[in-house]
Enzyme design. Structure first.
Site, PDB file in Angstrom:
ATOM      1  N   CYS B 418       3.834   0.071  -5.765  1.00 32.07           N
ATOM      2  CA  CYS B 418       3.048   0.595  -6.873  1.00 32.07           C
ATOM      3  C   CYS B 418       1.559   0.612  -6.585  1.00 32.07           C
ATOM      4  CB  CYS B 418       3.364  -0.156  -8.153  1.00 32.07           C
ATOM      5  SG  CYS B 418       3.081  -1.919  -8.023  1.00 32.07           S
ATOM      6  N   HIS B 462       2.752  -5.147 -11.670  1.00 30.88           N
ATOM      7  CA  HIS B 462       2.727  -3.706 -11.502  1.00 30.88           C
ATOM      8  C   HIS B 462       1.282  -3.218 -11.498  1.00 30.88           C
ATOM      9  CE1 HIS B 462       4.444   0.220 -11.449  1.00 30.88           C
ATOM     10  NE2 HIS B 462       3.965   0.584 -12.636  1.00 30.88           N
ATOM     11  N   ASP B 478       1.353   6.695 -14.966  1.00 30.94           N
ATOM     12  CA  ASP B 478       1.970   5.789 -13.989  1.00 30.94           C
ATOM     13  C   ASP B 478       2.577   6.614 -12.873  1.00 30.94           C
ATOM     14  OD1 ASP B 478       3.199   3.861 -12.563  1.00 30.94           O
ATOM     15  OD2 ASP B 478       4.189   2.898 -14.267  1.00 30.94           O
TER      16      ASP B 478
END
Lengths: 306, 666
Positions: B418, B462, B478
């Site tokens: 991520c 994250h 995202d």
């Protein structure tokens, strides 16, 4: 009045103002134990021994312990008899029902041990031959406080052989006055009539064995003993032999009180005599408990009756 | 022994048994420290323990004092070299363990043994510096149990007992102390923060999000099963893909690392309400930083906290112990929509000379979509589409990246986690002239149906992005999600390919039974945290308030504490007294009654006073009782001391005794 009470009364007429000690001495006798009297000279130690022996109708010998006393002087000696061409045993003063070992701590340990072994075994062995001592056999030893000059203090193991140690102490003012006013003690002693026969004393001793000791009382005796073993107040605790002595003496005391069972008071009454010479207090406690009485009082106070 | 002065007779020499007990007790208490101490110290302490047991068995002399001093000096120096200090938690514990194991070799008398046992208790406490979990508490309780048994042994040096005796006595003693412990726990005035300051090194090695991000920082966290926070929701728990726990916002990029600064703090930040807020209570594990996590976007601020201009909640002090706070979040929100400001300009800066290909790609996007009605939105959508086209792969083990990390990721390796996605996306956005920034935090969490709360672990860490759009303000985008939608919906385990090297702890276990077990355990641990460990001044006040007590808390507490202590002591005394009364022996029980009545009449029997003596004393002090006391004492003595076989009418006597006692005036 029972015969034993008569004895108490008669002896009390000679040793004035020492009822408790006389009873303790009698209890010691009834419990088949030996008695040690420790005190300064002149308070009537020897007179007490005399009076007891005479009142009980027992024969009596006195051994004056000195530093040059030998075991043979106590036990007896085998002498060669030229007429009959053999050795003949001449029994020493120990062959009597009551032996007064006067000033026992003035003799050397060798002589002391000769007496003490006889006390324990109720027999002596001389020239390979074992001779029984008379029954009843009772040793009253006197000793001067060990801080006096020229004494050989008895070791703890020997002290343990005496069932009781009592201290006579000075008489109270009234008793002292009566003593000063009264007759010569010697003359009194000579006039003593025996109150009981040796057989009766033996019966009394057997009877004392029958006095009942309940579990509750054993609890108390055990509590006392284990306290001395655990507490930091004493150099070492009471031995099992001391425990036996305590129970035995308490039985005899109960019998003197005409009871068939032991109560805690009996144990407390004989405690000064039984533990006084067996317990030595440590440090701080030593100062608080100088005499047998103090030691016993302290012990009694610190153990609850279960 | 010749070298030591003779000890007084009151402290006899320690027996073999006691020496072994104490050594074992020490070993038990020190065992949990073994993993935290330098290995040489563990070996040394173990050797010293064995040496002590050997000396006790062989009854050899203790080592000379100079040798001990030499060991102390050498090991003390070694500890200093290892920790670079002699103070603080770790070095302190190391020193304590060293000293205690050496003290074993000085333990000659019972008194020394007592000292050792007391230091042992202290060593128990030091374990709590590291962890306060239920297993630790249970283990240390067992240690306390054992040390207490060792102390009991010391007191009974002359009575050889088996293992069971002392352990049983010790257990009884601990059980007896429970009421007092509860009272003190509940009522002892709580101090804000620990009673004494925790050593400064106490929080080293705690895991959690840091205040910067570079490729690999979050990746490192995902292997940790450790709990980051637990949340209880007042209402329904939002869908997993909306559970963005907002952490540090990182707008600054130097080509490798994303950083941020806290900026101004506010106690209140304008928030237009849209829809219903979500209300929940978070219990956060200590992470030694100031930030508190809340769902995007917090709309009320918990006490003793503030909020930054980037909507990050900040506690007033670093979170060094477990903390509990209640917040509300607005899941539908618009922030920063009121025109350009400093933050947007900051969100456009790029380090010169890095990632040329990405910069070119950004410029290309700008040219292509420059004419759209909402330029920023169009470019964002185009970039997301581009990410999908590039066939970027989501993996836990991304390859290393070169100097131009974003170029490398987007055009060469195409494998990333991520942080790679968010980093690349923000750089691309900025290249296209769209303000964008990286946001770190946690995504999702696991619902524990047993405790009805959400567990968020370090593995849920994250990084995502926020893009500034006209009218809508900062919008969460995202990029990871657009490539691997499973990440947001099903958590990490769902997003990574089969067989990836994720540690298979209980929590990640695929076995449903084991998983359920893990959830149950977590729920128990959570209960422990909530009720015992986080019992602080506030919960204490709340509890007292509910009990109807208010006002000056400290004074109330002191009064309550004294009152409760007196009450507990009184109850225990009463139990002890009535227990004595209810003796198994009926004669004794009856006699005790008699003594109580006499005590009320002013004549108390001493513990060491025999019954006959007592009767005589009663007779002299209160002649009116003389005959009754005589009768009672005779009966009692006959029952208790005469012996069964000599007392034929025992039951009759007992009845008489009880009647006599009843007849006495109370």
């Amino acid at each position: 009045m029972t015969k034993i009470e008569q004895v108490t009364q008669q002896v009390s007429g000679i040793i004035l103002g020492k009822q408790q000690q006389i009873r303790l001495a009698l209890a010691c006798l009834v419990a088949r134990g030996h008695l040690l009297i420790e005190d300064v000279p002149g308070v009537g130690k020897t007179t007490l021994a005399h009076a007891l022996a005479a009142s009980l109708g027992l024969n009596f010998h006195r051994i004056q312990f000195t530093s040059d006393l030998l075991p043979a002087d106590v036990l007896g000696v085998a002498v060669y008899n030229g007429d009959r061409s053999k050795f003949e045993f001449h029994p020493g003063p120990i062959f009597s029902q009551v032996v007064l070992a006067d000033e026992i701590n003035r003799a050397t340990p060798k002589a002391q041990s000769a007496l003490l072994e006889a006390m324990e075994e109720h027999q002596v062995t001389i020239e390979g031959e074992t001779r029984r001592l008379p029954d009843p056999f009772f040793v009253i030893a006197t000793q001067n406080p060990s801080h006096q000059i020229g004494t050989f203090p008895l070791p703890e193991s020997q002290l343990d052989r005496f069932l009781m140690r009592i201290e006579l102490g000075y008489p109270g003012p009234e008793a002292e006055r009566a003593l000063l006013r009264g007759e010569n003690r010697r003359d009194l002693l000579e006039r003593i009539q025996p109150c009981m026969q040796p057989a009766e004393l033996l019966a009394l001793q057997r009877e004392s064995q029958q006095v009942h000791v309940s579990d509750a009382l054993l609890d108390y005796v055990q509590a006392l003993i284990s306290h001395t073993r655990r507490s930091a107040d004493y150099v070492s605790g009471l031995s099992p032999r001391a425990g036996l002595a305590l129970a035995q003496a308490a039985r005899a005391w109960a019998l003197l009180d005409a009871r068939k069972h032991v109560v805690p008071e009996d144990v407390q009454a004989v405690l000064p005599g039984v533990v006084g010479h067996r317990l030595s207090p440590t440090g701080v406690a030593r100062e608080a408990a100088a005499t047998s009485k103090d030691i016993a009082a302290r012990l009694i106070a610190s153990v609850a009756i279960p | 022994m010749a070298k030591t002065p003779a000890k007084p007779a009151t402290t006899p020499a320690i027996s073999l048994r006691n020496a072994v007990w104490l050594t074992v007790a020490f070993a038990l208490v020190a065992a949990p420290h073994a993993a935290r101490l330098p290995p040489w110290l563990v070996v040394l302490a173990g050797a010293l323990c064995l040496w002590r047991v050997y000396l006790a068995r062989t009854r050899l002399e203790m080592p000379a004092r100079w040798l001990l001093i030499a060991i102390v000096a050498a090991s003390g120096a070694a500890i200093f070299l290892h920790y670079r200090t002699l103070f603080g938690r770790d070095a302190g514990v190391a020193l304590l363990v060293l000293m205690l194991s050496l003290k074993l070799l000085e333990t000659r008398t019972q008194r020394d043994g007592m000292i050792l046992a007391f230091i042992g208790y202290f060593l128990v406490i030091t374990n709590f510096f590291y962890t306060q979990s239920i297993p630790t508490a249970l283990y240390l309780l067992a240690c306390v149990w054992f040390i207490t048994a060792a102390m009991i042994n010391l007191q009974h040096a002359d009575e050889p007992k088996g293992l069971r005796g002392p352990l049983l006595t010790s257990a009884v003693m601990l059980a007896q102390s429970v009421p007092l412990m509860v009272v003190f726990f509940v009522l002892f005035p709580r101090v804000q923060g620990p009673l004494w300051g925790m050593p400064s090194d106490a929080f080293a090695g705690v895991t959690g999000l840091s205040d910067n991000m570079r490729p690999g920082t979050i990746n490192k966290l995902v292997f940790s099963d450790e709990v980051a926070l637990r949340a209880e929701f007042a209402g329904k728990i939002p869908l997993p893909n909306r559970l963005y726990w907002r952490g540090p916002v990182l707008p600054d990029f130097d080509g490798q690392t994303w950083t941020g600064s806290l900026g101004g703090l506010y106690n209140n930040i304008g928030m237009p309400r849209r829809g219903d807020p979500v209300r929940y209570t978070v219990t956060i594990e200590p992470h030694n930083r100031r930030w508190l996590f809340a769902l995007d976007i917090p709309s009320i601020i918990p006490p003793r906290a503030a909020i930054t201009g980037e909507y990050l909640l900040l506690s007033n002090t670093p979170v060094t112990s477990r903390m509990r706070y209640t917040v509300e979040s607005q899941l539908e929100y618009a922030i920063g929509s009121d025109g350009a400001n400093v933050m947007q300009r900051r969100a456009l800066r790029l380090p010169p000379g890095y990632n040329r290909r990405t910069l070119a790609l950004g410029r290309e996007l700008r040219e292509r979509h420059g004419g759209a009605p909402d330029v920023n939105e169009a470019i964002t959508n185009a970039a997301l589409a581009l990410f999908r086209e590039q066939k970027l792969e989501y993996t836990l083990e991304p390859p290393l990246l070169g100097r131009d990390s974003v170029d490398d990721f987007l055009f060469n390796t195409r494998q990333g986690f991520c942080e790679h996605f968010s980093s690349a996306f923000v750089v691309l956005m900025r290249a296209a002239g769209v303000p964008a920034r990286v946001v770190t935090g946690y995504l999702g969490g696991e619902y524990n149906p047993l405790g009805n709360y959400l567990i968020v672990r370090q593995s849920d860490a994250h990084a995502w992005t926020e893009v500034w759009m006209e009218k809508r303000g900062w919008v969460r985008v995202d990029p990871t999600n657009s490539v691997s939608p499973a990440r947001a919906d099903g958590g990490l385990a769902a997003a990574i390919p089969e067989g990836a090297a994720l540690q298979r702890g209980l929590f990640t276990s695929k076995n449903p039974l084991l998983h359920r077990l893990a959830l149950t355990w977590d729920s128990v641990a959570n209960g422990w945290n909530q009720t015992v460990l986080s019992y602080n001044l506030e919960s204490q006040r709340a509890l007292l308030y509910r009990a109807g007590l208010d006002g000056d808390a400290l004074r109330t507490l002191a009064a309550l504490l004294i009152g409760a202590t007196v009450l507990v002591t009184a109850i225990l005394a009463l139990i002890a007294l009535t227990h004595r009364k209810r003796s198994r022996e009926p004669a004794l029980a009856a006699y005790q009654q008699f003594c109580d009545k006499m005590a009320k009449a002013g004549i108390a029997r001493g513990d060491a006073e025999g019954p006959l003596d007592f009767a005589a004393r009663v007779a002299t002090a209160r002649p009116e009782f003389a005959s009754a006391a005589h009768e009672i004492t005779q009966l009692y003595v006959s029952l208790r001391y005469q012996g069964e076989q000599n007392n034929i009418n025992k039951n009759n006597n007992l009845k008489q005794l009880q009647q006599h006692i009843q007849a006495l005036p109370a």
